[in-house]
Design a protein around this motif. Structure first.
Motif, PDB file in Angstrom:
ATOM      1  N   ALA A   1       0.291   5.480   0.765  1.00 56.75           N
ATOM      2  CA  ALA A   1      -0.626   6.529   1.225  1.00 56.75           C
ATOM      3  C   ALA A   1       0.087   7.872   1.191  1.00 56.75           C
ATOM      4  O   ALA A   1       1.262   7.976   1.550  1.00 56.75           O
TER       5      ALA A   1
ATOM      6  N   LEU B   1      -3.732   4.646  -1.752  1.00 56.73           N
ATOM      7  CA  LEU B   1      -4.841   5.044  -0.885  1.00 56.73           C
ATOM      8  C   LEU B   1      -5.106   6.536  -0.888  1.00 56.73           C
ATOM      9  O   LEU B   1      -6.118   6.975  -0.311  1.00 56.73           O
TER      10      LEU B   1
ATOM     11  N   VAL C   1      -4.595  10.070   3.736  1.00 55.40           N
ATOM     12  CA  VAL C   1      -5.288   9.365   4.821  1.00 55.40           C
ATOM     13  C   VAL C   1      -5.210  10.212   6.085  1.00 55.40           C
ATOM     14  O   VAL C   1      -4.119  10.595   6.523  1.00 55.40           O
TER      15      VAL C   1
ATOM     16  N   LEU D   1      -5.257   2.998  10.000  1.00 50.48           N
ATOM     17  CA  LEU D   1      -4.585   2.390   8.854  1.00 50.48           C
ATOM     18  C   LEU D   1      -3.440   1.487   9.305  1.00 50.48           C
ATOM     19  O   LEU D   1      -3.252   0.384   8.765  1.00 50.48           O
TER      20      LEU D   1
ATOM     21  N   HIS E   1      -0.232   1.426  -9.543  1.00 52.81           N
ATOM     22  CA  HIS E   1      -1.492   0.955  -8.972  1.00 52.81           C
ATOM     23  C   HIS E   1      -2.098  -0.169  -9.808  1.00 52.81           C
ATOM     24  O   HIS E   1      -2.858  -1.005  -9.307  1.00 52.81           O
TER      25      HIS E   1
ATOM     26  N   TRP F   1       0.836  -1.194   0.000  1.00 51.86           N
ATOM     27  CA  TRP F   1       0.000   0.000   0.000  1.00 51.86           C
ATOM     28  C   TRP F   1       0.872   1.247   0.000  1.00 51.86           C
ATOM     29  O   TRP F   1       1.974   1.263   0.565  1.00 51.86           O
TER      30      TRP F   1
ATOM     31  N   ASP G   1      -1.804  -0.981  -4.022  1.00 53.52           N
ATOM     32  CA  ASP G   1      -2.969  -0.139  -3.779  1.00 53.52           C
ATOM     33  C   ASP G   1      -2.518   1.253  -3.363  1.00 53.52           C
ATOM     34  O   ASP G   1      -1.742   1.405  -2.414  1.00 53.52           O
TER      35      ASP G   1
END
Length: 373
Positions: A225, A252, A255, A261, A244, A223, A250
């Motif tokens: 972020a 995000l 955040v 998270l 991605h 991930w 992923d």
């Protein structure tokens, strides 16, 4: 007392200094000063006054910089503080300059030396001249890592006895804490990088290493972020879209609730070669008992003890980063639990935000005893 806090964004004050502001507003008349355009709702209930001012946070155009300095000076003059605390490289320098003009004590926090320290030519010489002159006139200087402190001392930018080391911005150990996973459904092994999406934070290296990891391992997710950076130093939206598209990767976006998270991941990665202070993402992850992978850069390496709670890798080394991520996946449950506990213990021992708040209060008390009234 009338106390001012200056930073390069409302977001920074809200996310990194909210507990400090809460502690000070209970005792003092507090104002906060930050560039226009930031979100401020989280500070509305604190009983402080907010003073947005003009500043081009990443620019170097001489006329815009002069305009920003004058805007901060006017903002502080309206608030009439008796002591000013500042954060971030550019706002540190401009707060020092404005306070020198106003004859008000200024206490900057050196959270990394910033990109201005890497300027060359006439702009670089001007920055170093101004920094050397005005940091020597600070009432006190907080440093977040020993490398920055030693560099300033070697350059003669701080006065003996007028500086101290603090553990970054600190972390709320109650909010950022390990959670028991008993009875939880099995999930993929997850890596997370959370940072401003600047190239120098190691975003491209993380994307490359995670893409290679995902190509050979199943049952793993990577991930990312963080908000896109509008400046030229950021990675592009096209680069993020391409990454991605990798199965298991992923993105995000921004955040707000990092504590929640972090409970969803196993390892936090920050392959930064940026001039950091002590990265907040790493100390928050340590407090949550996460395994950590970062670089040997100053500030980053303060949060990772190799072999105990994570891995340190050379900056810009995708292969070393991939090897560390692979090693994290191969740990036994017992080894993983021991490293998780080591991260939490390190956070409790070194990075409790109450340590930072107490040092701020002590320095303010020293200023009071020296004649600030």
């Amino acid at each position: 007392m009338r106390v001012a806090f200056v930073a390069n964004s409302a977001w920074y004050l809200r996310n990194f200094r909210l507990s400090t502001l809460q502690a000070f507003t209970g005792v003092h008349e507090v104002s906060v000063h930050y560039p226009e355009g930031g979100a401020v709702s989280a500070m509305n209930s604190l009983g402080l006054t907010q003073h947005p001012f003009y500043l081009d946070s990443s620019g170097t155009h001489p006329l815009k910089e002069l305009r920003g300095l004058l805007a901060l000076w006017r903002s502080l003059r309206r608030a009439r503080p008796e002591v000013v605390f500042s954060f971030n490289p550019k706002t540190n320098l401009y707060a020092l300059m404005a306070c020198w003009l106003m004859r008000v004590p200024c206490i900057p926090n050196v959270s990394g030396v910033g990109n201005a320290s890497q300027l060359g030519g006439a702009k670089g010489r001007l920055y170093r001249t101004l920094a050397g002159f005005f940091y020597r006139r600070a009432a006190h200087v907080f440093f977040q890592n020993s490398d920055d402190c030693e560099a300033f001392l070697r350059a003669g930018w701080v006065r003996e006895g007028c500086y101290s080391l603090i553990p970054g911005s600190g972390v709320d150990l109650a909010r950022f804490a390990p959670t028991l996973q008993t009875g939880a459904k099995p999930r993929p092994f997850r890596f997370l990088m959370a940072a401003r999406l600047l190239a120098a934070k190691g975003v491209r290296e993380y994307c490359a290493a995670s893409r290679a990891l995902l190509a050979v391992h199943s049952g793993v997710e990577c991930w990312l972020a963080g908000g896109l950076a509008a400046e030229t130093r950021g990675v592009s939206e096209a680069e993020l879209d391409a990454w991605h598209a990798t199965p298991g990767a992923d993105y995000l976006g921004h955040v707000d609730d990092m504590a929640s998270l972090l409970h969803e991941v196993d390892v936090v990665v920050l392959p930064s070669y940026y001039p950091e202070g002590i990265p907040r993402s790493l100390i928050e992850a340590a407090a949550c008992g996460k395994l950590l992978i970062t670089t040997t850069m100053p500030g980053c390496r303060e949060v990772v003890v190799p072999g105990e709670n994570g891995w340190q890798v050379p900056p810009r080394d995708e292969q070393a980063l991939l090897a560390a991520m692979s090693a994290a996946m191969t740990l036994s449950p017992q080894e993983r639990a021991a490293m998780q506990q080591a991260s939490r213990e390190l956070a409790e021992r070194r990075f409790d935000e109450q340590i930072v708040i107490q040092q701020y209060q002590q320095v303010l008390a020293q200023q009071t005893s020296q004649g600030v009234s």
